[in-house]
Design a protein around this motif. Structure first.
Motif, PDB file in Angstrom:
ATOM      1  N   UNK A 231      33.706  55.918  38.215  1.00 49.46           N
ATOM      2  CA  UNK A 231      34.554  56.775  39.043  1.00 49.46           C
ATOM      3  C   UNK A 231      34.885  58.072  38.324  1.00 49.46           C
ATOM      4  N   UNK A 232      35.225  57.959  37.038  1.00 52.38           N
ATOM      5  CA  UNK A 232      35.618  59.154  36.286  1.00 52.38           C
ATOM      6  C   UNK A 232      34.442  60.103  36.089  1.00 52.38           C
ATOM      7  N   UNK A 233      33.251  59.567  35.850  1.00 56.02           N
ATOM      8  CA  UNK A 233      32.058  60.409  35.717  1.00 56.02           C
ATOM      9  C   UNK A 233      31.867  61.233  36.992  1.00 56.02           C
ATOM     10  N   UNK A 234      31.968  60.582  38.132  1.00 56.00           N
ATOM     11  CA  UNK A 234      31.779  61.258  39.419  1.00 56.00           C
ATOM     12  C   UNK A 234      32.893  62.269  39.677  1.00 56.00           C
ATOM     13  N   UNK A 235      34.157  61.869  39.412  1.00 53.07           N
ATOM     14  CA  UNK A 235      35.289  62.764  39.675  1.00 53.07           C
ATOM     15  C   UNK A 235      35.207  64.032  38.822  1.00 53.07           C
ATOM     16  N   UNK A 236      34.957  63.859  37.529  1.00 47.86           N
ATOM     17  CA  UNK A 236      34.914  65.028  36.657  1.00 47.86           C
ATOM     18  C   UNK A 236      33.733  65.936  36.997  1.00 47.86           C
ATOM     19  N   UNK A 237      32.592  65.348  37.314  1.00 46.58           N
ATOM     20  CA  UNK A 237      31.421  66.157  37.668  1.00 46.58           C
ATOM     21  C   UNK A 237      31.701  66.997  38.914  1.00 46.58           C
ATOM     22  N   UNK A 238      32.327  66.401  39.918  1.00 48.38           N
ATOM     23  CA  UNK A 238      32.614  67.125  41.155  1.00 48.38           C
ATOM     24  C   UNK A 238      33.670  68.208  40.924  1.00 48.38           C
ATOM     25  N   UNK A 239      34.681  67.906  40.100  1.00 49.76           N
ATOM     26  CA  UNK A 239      35.722  68.898  39.843  1.00 49.76           C
ATOM     27  C   UNK A 239      35.161  70.096  39.087  1.00 49.76           C
ATOM     28  N   UNK A 241      32.058  71.110  39.019  1.00 49.15           N
ATOM     29  CA  UNK A 241      31.149  71.842  39.902  1.00 49.15           C
ATOM     30  C   UNK A 241      31.929  72.730  40.865  1.00 49.15           C
ATOM     31  N   UNK A 242      33.049  72.232  41.358  1.00 45.08           N
ATOM     32  CA  UNK A 242      33.908  73.020  42.256  1.00 45.08           C
ATOM     33  C   UNK A 242      34.465  74.243  41.535  1.00 45.08           C
ATOM     34  N   UNK A 243      34.978  74.042  40.329  1.00 46.07           N
ATOM     35  CA  UNK A 243      35.502  75.171  39.560  1.00 46.07           C
ATOM     36  C   UNK A 243      34.407  76.198  39.258  1.00 46.07           C
ATOM     37  N   UNK A 244      33.234  75.720  38.856  1.00 48.06           N
ATOM     38  CA  UNK A 244      32.144  76.631  38.514  1.00 48.06           C
ATOM     39  C   UNK A 244      31.659  77.391  39.747  1.00 48.06           C
ATOM     40  N   UNK A 245      31.622  76.728  40.881  1.00 48.90           N
ATOM     41  CA  UNK A 245      31.223  77.409  42.116  1.00 48.90           C
ATOM     42  C   UNK A 245      32.224  78.503  42.478  1.00 48.90           C
ATOM     43  N   UNK A 246      33.521  78.217  42.330  1.00 42.23           N
ATOM     44  CA  UNK A 246      34.544  79.241  42.584  1.00 42.23           C
ATOM     45  C   UNK A 246      34.365  80.433  41.649  1.00 42.23           C
ATOM     46  N   UNK A 247      34.082  80.140  40.392  1.00 37.83           N
ATOM     47  CA  UNK A 247      33.858  81.205  39.408  1.00 37.83           C
ATOM     48  C   UNK A 247      32.697  82.091  39.843  1.00 37.83           C
ATOM     49  N   UNK A 248      31.598  81.496  40.250  1.00 38.18           N
ATOM     50  CA  UNK A 248      30.398  82.274  40.590  1.00 38.18           C
ATOM     51  C   UNK A 248      30.564  83.037  41.895  1.00 38.18           C
ATOM     52  N   UNK A 249      31.295  82.463  42.857  1.00 30.12           N
ATOM     53  CA  UNK A 249      31.583  83.203  44.080  1.00 30.12           C
ATOM     54  C   UNK A 249      32.456  84.418  43.776  1.00 30.12           C
ATOM     55  N   UNK A 250      33.472  84.214  42.918  1.00 28.27           N
ATOM     56  CA  UNK A 250      34.328  85.333  42.535  1.00 28.27           C
ATOM     57  C   UNK A 250      33.533  86.395  41.775  1.00 28.27           C
TER      58      UNK A 250
END
Length: 530
Positions: A231-239, A241-250
């Protein structure tokens, strides 16, 4: 089930045996002095009667029995629990060079190394760089009172509350998430996801969360039978990825000249341009991950630290109509027919006292945030070993009789009337969440929270504006005609608390006030991407 339990036992047994041998050896070198505390049993210490939920109540019970500093062991983890402000100051402020580590939270992967959660890292270069940057970013935003985003989002919140008051619980966390997401990336629409991500992260780092946080040997089970690890592997990977996507969109918006200058992402990209002398904003992926985590965590932590206190405030006002009325009379006298803003801060001390008392009465961090000894030390003749966790128990500190008489009860007057130990002048300045009495809520020493300023602004505008627009009361049972009870200590028991969902009655104060709320809501709809 019997076979699985047996497997867990054999996995955990070597760790317990190693811990027992290590303690037997260490006794030969340990000074005779020791702190008082509950009786400790071989191998387990007190793991058998330490609750996973509302742990602070048990710790306070032991503090009342054993005194303001006592020793506790849970399995192989050593604790020193402090409920005296002077002792906490001596250890965590004056000896902050020793007691500024963070303990390992088993169910969060590599959090001590970084770069995801700066508040949970050890003190190393990644932590220092991120903390310095976050401090500067927060100070600059506070200088402009967060660019008016708090008031803008409050107009949206009031409109939603008017249209569907039963959903106040969800709207309150979303309000916090939207303010932070706007400041971070200029994308308030991610506020709800921000709140959900914050709540899930808190679950994974809490004693009340995965059982691997207390039965740590279970973390080392093979992955194919280890649901907590997977669960933690999946949660951290998704979080991430979300942060990195926000960074790249910005970043793309910055390159097109579309990113507002009042965002933390803009601040980072401008700094990058100055340091590299290039407008491309290109970096290795490792540095992009570093930056996205730095901004992402600053975004996330502003939700979890504010949402809980705001929900407790709504609860407190519904349960204490006499104080709600006093605050509303003050608001009406100062603001009349306009929504309160930060410009009214000095003139609304009763509102600020109700907010300050809420955080004392039902702290969002009742356990305090743990500090870990980074090397051996001695205090009052007692040897404190490296790795020991020091907990300045906020629930206990907030109930020291000499500082907070009648500490179990909601008493905002303690901040407003001379004669109370917490009273400070002038009332145009105190009480607040930036300075003065009871600032231990924000931590100690080198690990003090950087968010006092945004807590001060966001809670004040929320409290004043909500009471300006609405009356809050307990629900009435249609069968009995009696008020529906609210359990004020029913919480999610996370490291940073929110109360469990509860019901209150929320009604607009007048038809005219309702029209004003709808006008404000329509005014900000297009700007806030409602």
């Amino acid at each position: 089930m019997e076979g699985l339990t047996l497997l867990f036992f054999w996995v955990a047994l070597p760790g317990f045996l190693f811990s027992a041998v290590r303690r037997l050896i260490s006794r030969r070198t340990k000074p005779k002095g020791r702190f008082p505390g509950p009786r400790l049993f071989p191998l387990v210490g007190r793991v058998h009667d330490v609750p996973r939920f509302s742990l602070w109540l048990k710790f306070k019970e032991w503090a009342d029995q054993y005194g303001p500093i006592y020793y506790l062991r849970i399995a192989d983890q050593r604790f020193i629990i402090v409920t005296d402000q002077q002792i906490a100051d001596e250890l965590l402020n004056k000896r902050g060079n020793i007691y500024s580590g963070r303990p390992q939270i088993r169910s969060l992967i590599n959090h001590k190394q970084g770069p995801a959660y700066s508040a949970l890292m050890d003190r190393h270069d990644i932590w220092r760089t991120q903390r310095k940057w976050a401090h500067s970013a927060m100070v600059e935003a506070y200088r402009h009172h967060f660019y008016g985003h708090v008031e803008m989002e409050m107009k949206r919140y009031l409109g939603l509350l008017l249209l569907d008051p039963a959903r106040f619980y969800d709207y309150t966390r979303e309000y916090c998430g939207r303010v932070m997401s706007r400041l971070a990336w200029d994308d308030a629409t991610q506020g709800r996801l921000n709140g959900e991500s914050a709540d899930q992260t808190l679950h994974c780092m809490s004693v009340s969360g995965p059982i691997t946080n207390t039965m740590t040997p279970l973390w080392h089970l093979p992955s194919f039978i280890n649901p907590w690890y997977n669960f933690e592997i999946k949660r951290e990977r998704e979080q991430r990825a979300w942060w990195l996507n926000n960074y790249r969109l910005a970043k793309q918006r910055m390159l097109r000249g579309e990113l507002p200058s009042d965002t933390w992402a803009y601040r980072y990209f401008e700094q990058l341009r100055r340091e590299t002398g290039s407008d491309s904003l290109d970096q290795p992926e490792e540095k992009e991950v570093f930056a996205s985590c730095m901004i992402g965590f600053l975004n996330l932590v502003g939700v979890v630290t504010i949402s809980g206190p705001l929900k407790f405030f709504l609860m407190a006002m519904a349960l204490h109509p006499e104080w709600q009325k006093k605050a509303q009379e003050e608001i009406d006298r100062v603001c009349g027919d306009r929504m309160p803003t930060m410009q009214d801060f000095a003139d609304l001390p009763t509102v600020r006292a109700c907010l300050k008392e809420t955080v004392r009465w039902r702290s969002g961090v009742p356990l305090g945030v743990p500090h870990q000894a980074e090397r051996d030390d001695e205090y009052r003749g007692v040897h404190i070993r490296k790795g020991t966790i020091i907990l300045a128990l906020e629930w206990g500190l907030n109930r020291i009789p000499s500082n907070y008489p009648d500490g179990d009860n909601f008493r905002p007057e303690r901040w407003l009337e001379p004669g109370w130990p917490t009273y400070q002048e002038p009332l145009t300045r105190y009480p607040n969440f930036r300075e003065g009495m009871a600032m231990h809520t924000f931590g100690w020493g080198r690990r003090t929270c950087l968010g006092q300023n945004i807590v001060d602004d966001e809670t004040f505008v929320f409290g004043a504006a909500t009471l300006w627009a609405f009356n809050l009361a307990q629900k009435t049972c249609p069968l009995t005609g009696q008020p529906v009870p609210i359990d004020t200590q029913a919480t999610n028991s996370h490291v940073i608390l929110e109360p469990l969902p509860y019901q209150i009655d929320i009604k607009i104060r007048s038809e005219e006030r309702g029209k004003q709320v709808l006008e404000m809501y329509n005014e900000v709809r297009s700007k806030l991407k409602v």
